[in-house]
Design an enzyme around this catalytic site. Sequence first.
Site, PDB file in Angstrom:
ATOM      1  N   PRO A  12    -114.931 107.981  78.991  1.00  0.00           N
ATOM      2  CA  PRO A  12    -113.601 107.389  79.216  1.00  0.00           C
ATOM      3  C   PRO A  12    -113.380 107.160  80.706  1.00  0.00           C
ATOM      4  O   PRO A  12    -114.249 107.487  81.518  1.00  0.00           O
ATOM      5  CB  PRO A  12    -112.674 108.514  78.737  1.00  0.00           C
ATOM      6  N   ALA A  37    -105.683 108.492  79.519  1.00  0.00           N
ATOM      7  CA  ALA A  37    -107.102 108.254  79.251  1.00  0.00           C
ATOM      8  C   ALA A  37    -107.297 107.699  77.858  1.00  0.00           C
ATOM      9  O   ALA A  37    -106.373 107.691  77.035  1.00  0.00           O
ATOM     10  CB  ALA A  37    -107.874 109.562  79.385  1.00  0.00           C
ATOM     11  N   ASN A  38    -108.496 107.220  77.599  1.00  0.00           N
ATOM     12  CA  ASN A  38    -108.914 106.834  76.255  1.00  0.00           C
ATOM     13  C   ASN A  38    -109.724 107.973  75.644  1.00  0.00           C
ATOM     14  O   ASN A  38    -110.281 108.790  76.375  1.00  0.00           O
ATOM     15  CB  ASN A  38    -109.817 105.605  76.321  1.00  0.00           C
ATOM     16  N   ARG A  39    -109.840 107.995  74.352  1.00  0.00           N
ATOM     17  CA  ARG A  39    -110.722 108.952  73.690  1.00  0.00           C
ATOM     18  C   ARG A  39    -112.149 108.455  73.775  1.00  0.00           C
ATOM     19  O   ARG A  39    -112.445 107.343  73.375  1.00  0.00           O
ATOM     20  CB  ARG A  39    -110.381 109.057  72.211  1.00  0.00           C
TER      21      ARG A  39
END
Length: 221
Positions: free
Chosen positions: A17, A29-31
Site C-alpha cells: 500500500p 491507506a489502502n488495504r
Amino acid sequence: PQLKPLAGKKAIVTSGPTHEPIDPVRYIANRSSGKQGHAIAAALAKLGAKVTLVSGPVTIPDPAGVAVTHVETAAEMLSAVEAALPVDIAVMVAAVADWRVASSANQKIKKQPGEAPPPLQLAENPDILKTVGHHVRRPGLVIGFAAETQNVEANGRKKLEAKGADLIVANDVSPETGIMGGDRNRVKLILPEGIIEWPSLAKDEVAEGLAQWVADQFPSA
Ligand code: C5P
C-alpha cells in the site's frame, strides 16, 4: 547451462500500500499485504531479470535476489519508480492511495472536547502506472493490476486503455473471495487481443505464471 529467459532484462515492480500522513501519528491507506507484488518481483528475478522492487509499508520480508526501495507515500513511490527508469519491464502491483491529505499537519492534531472533528481536505495522488505507461522512457512492457469488486472484465479493459498498459491483470477482490490478504488469487489477463482466465492459484503460482508470460514476450536469442 541454458541462459535464464530474462537474463539481461531490467524490471521494476511496485508492491504494497501507500500511507498518506494526516499528521505525524495518523495516516490513510489502502488495504494491501504486498504478497502478490513481492512474489512477482521474486519470480522475475528467478527467471534472470535484474529487479528493483519499490515497496510501500508491509510486514512481509524483502524477497531474496531483489533490490528493494522502501517508501511510504505515493509521491515517494513515483520518485523511486522514475529513478529506476529505463527498464524493460514494469509491473505495477501496489495499491496506491488515490488521495493524500492536502496539507498534513506537522504536529499531532489534538482532540478538543466539545469540538467538531477536523475536516480532511484531500488532494489527488499521481497515478504511477499511468505515468509509466505514457512516459518518454516507457518500458517495453507495462503491466498493471485491477482490483475490482464488480464488472471485473469491463473495468480492466478500460484500465488497459487509460493507463497505457500492455496487460492488465484483473481480479475480483470482493470480501467473500478471500483474495485480499489471502494466499490465493484468481486472475484474468486482459490483453488488447483478448482475455486469458486462470484458475484459482496460490499467489506464488500467479507470480510464476506471470513471469513466464513476460519471458514469452521476449524473442529468445
Ligand atoms: O485505477 P486503479 O487504482 O484501479 O488502477 C490499478 C492499477 O494502477 C494498479 O496496477 C496500480 O498499481 C496502479 N496505480 C498506480 N498509481 C495510482 C493508482 C493506481 O500505479 N495512483
